[in-house]
Design a protein around this motif. Structure first.
Motif, short mmCIF file in Angstrom:
data_model
loop_
_atom_site.label_atom_id
_atom_site.label_comp_id
_atom_site.label_asym_id
_atom_site.label_seq_id
_atom_site.Cartn_x
_atom_site.Cartn_y
_atom_site.Cartn_z
N LYS A 1 -12.95 15.10 8.85
CA LYS A 1 -13.95 14.04 8.75
C LYS A 1 -13.65 13.15 7.53
N ASP A 2 -13.38 13.77 6.40
CA ASP A 2 -13.06 13.01 5.18
C ASP A 2 -11.74 12.24 5.37
N ALA A 3 -10.78 12.89 6.00
CA ALA A 3 -9.48 12.23 6.21
C ALA A 3 -9.65 10.98 7.08
N TRP A 4 -10.52 11.07 8.06
CA TRP A 4 -10.78 9.92 8.92
C TRP A 4 -11.41 8.77 8.14
N ILE B 1 -3.59 5.14 -2.62
CA ILE B 1 -4.69 6.02 -2.23
C ILE B 1 -4.09 7.36 -1.83
N ALA B 2 -4.86 8.43 -2.01
CA ALA B 2 -4.40 9.74 -1.54
C ALA B 2 -5.40 10.29 -0.54
N THR B 3 -4.88 10.98 0.45
CA THR B 3 -5.73 11.68 1.39
C THR B 3 -5.13 13.07 1.62
N TYR B 4 -5.84 13.88 2.40
CA TYR B 4 -5.32 15.22 2.66
C TYR B 4 -3.99 15.16 3.40
N HIS B 5 -3.13 16.10 3.13
CA HIS B 5 -1.89 16.25 3.88
C HIS B 5 -2.25 16.69 5.30
N PRO B 6 -1.59 16.12 6.32
CA PRO B 6 -1.93 16.54 7.69
C PRO B 6 -1.81 18.05 7.92
N ILE C 1 0.84 -1.19 0.00
CA ILE C 1 0.00 0.00 0.00
C ILE C 1 0.88 1.25 0.00
N ILE C 2 0.54 2.20 -0.86
CA ILE C 2 1.23 3.50 -0.85
C ILE C 2 0.17 4.58 -0.59
N VAL C 3 0.35 5.32 0.49
CA VAL C 3 -0.59 6.39 0.82
C VAL C 3 0.07 7.73 0.48
N CYS C 4 -0.55 8.46 -0.42
CA CYS C 4 -0.04 9.78 -0.79
C CYS C 4 -0.66 10.81 0.15
N LEU C 5 0.18 11.56 0.84
CA LEU C 5 -0.31 12.60 1.74
C LEU C 5 -0.30 13.92 0.99
N GLY C 6 -1.45 14.31 0.49
CA GLY C 6 -1.57 15.59 -0.20
C GLY C 6 -1.42 15.50 -1.70
N ALA C 7 -1.74 16.62 -2.34
CA ALA C 7 -1.81 16.68 -3.81
C ALA C 7 -0.44 16.52 -4.46
N VAL C 8 0.60 17.06 -3.85
CA VAL C 8 1.92 16.98 -4.49
C VAL C 8 2.34 15.51 -4.62
N ALA C 9 2.18 14.75 -3.55
CA ALA C 9 2.52 13.32 -3.61
C ALA C 9 1.63 12.60 -4.62
N ALA C 10 0.32 12.88 -4.57
CA ALA C 10 -0.61 12.19 -5.47
C ALA C 10 -0.30 12.51 -6.94
N ARG C 11 0.07 13.75 -7.22
CA ARG C 11 0.36 14.13 -8.62
C ARG C 11 1.64 13.50 -9.11
N ASN C 12 2.56 13.28 -8.22
CA ASN C 12 3.83 12.66 -8.62
C ASN C 12 3.74 11.14 -8.67
N ILE C 13 2.77 10.57 -7.94
CA ILE C 13 2.73 9.10 -7.84
C ILE C 13 1.54 8.50 -8.58
N ILE C 14 0.37 9.10 -8.42
CA ILE C 14 -0.83 8.47 -9.02
C ILE C 14 -1.15 9.03 -10.40
N ILE D 1 -7.08 16.53 -5.38
CA ILE D 1 -7.19 15.90 -4.07
C ILE D 1 -8.62 15.95 -3.52
N THR D 2 -9.30 17.07 -3.70
CA THR D 2 -10.66 17.20 -3.16
C THR D 2 -11.61 16.21 -3.85
N LYS D 3 -11.38 16.01 -5.14
CA LYS D 3 -12.27 15.15 -5.92
C LYS D 3 -11.92 13.66 -5.74
N SER D 4 -10.66 13.34 -5.72
CA SER D 4 -10.27 11.92 -5.86
C SER D 4 -9.64 11.31 -4.62
N ARG D 5 -9.54 12.04 -3.53
CA ARG D 5 -9.02 11.45 -2.30
C ARG D 5 -9.95 10.30 -1.88
N GLY D 6 -9.37 9.32 -1.22
CA GLY D 6 -10.20 8.23 -0.73
C GLY D 6 -10.49 7.15 -1.76
#
Ligand code: URA
Length: 189
Positions: free
Chosen positions: A167-170, A151-156, A116-129, A135-140
């Motif tokens: 709530k969404d991050a949870w 999977i990508a979720t919001y950056h902490p 499993i690779i979890v992308c934290l935030g848009a920068v990671a998701a754009r470079n990996i996925i 991020i708002t549309k495709s997280r989760g």
């Protein structure tokens, strides 16, 4: 094939992009070298640069809490970033910087072989996925690429800025927990 230690030694002497000129420490990444789950952030911030370890500032403390909430400790996982050196004033890494540095992340993934690779935030998701990841549309959402479940979720840090995103991050973290458990069970059985 390198070991993580050999790769880290190479990263410590890397001058392939301008971030090397302003860094205090290279923040290579850390955790369990046999982890089945890997978390990837954007790049080191102020404290990470000072100490040389990923996610040790406020965002890192929140990440620790979220890991704990799904039954994981830092020792269970591996944590790394897209760029290993701090971008000045915590700006997003430039495309050239990410492209050069992601080579290290590719090696880390090859060595660790996470499921499993979890992308934290848009920068990671754009470079990996996907380079156009929203991020708002495709997280989760889970993406399967080769052997990897991604999977990508919001950056902490985004959660610290905007509590309403928690709530969404949870929900994302619960989904991560479920997939992690499924994979662990499959591996054991
Ligand atoms: N933010 C990141 O993306 N990575 C870190 O290591 C710390 C903060």
């Amino acid at each position: 094939m390198y070991t993580l230690e050999e790769l880290q030694a190479i990263a410590n002497k890397c001058y392939r992009c301008p971030l090397s000129k302003t860094r205090t420490n290279v923040v290579f990444g850390e955790g369990n070298s046999k982890a089945s789950i890997m978390f990837v952030g954007e790049g080191p911030g102020y404290y990470e640069d000072k100490i040389g370890r990923p996610f040790v500032g406020r965002a890192g403390q929140l990440l620790d809490k979220m890991l704990k909430a799904i039954g994981l400790k830092r020792e269970d996982v591996y944590i790394a970033n897209i760029v290993k050196c701090r971008p000045p004033k915590n700006r997003n890494p430039l495309e050239g910087e990410s492209q050069v540095c992601i080579e290290f992340l590719r090696w880390q993934v090859k060595i660790i072989e996470p499921d499993i690779i979890v992308c934290l935030g848009a920068v990671a998701a754009r470079n990996i996925i996907d380079k156009n990841f929203r991020i708002t549309k495709s997280r989760g959402t889970w993406y399967k690429k080769g052997n990897f479940n991604m999977i990508a979720t919001y950056h902490p840090a985004a959660l610290l800025r905007d509590e309403s995103k928690k709530k969404d991050a949870w929900e994302d973290f619960k989904s991560i927990r479920d997939t992690y458990k499924e994979i662990e069970k499959y591996m054991e059985g």
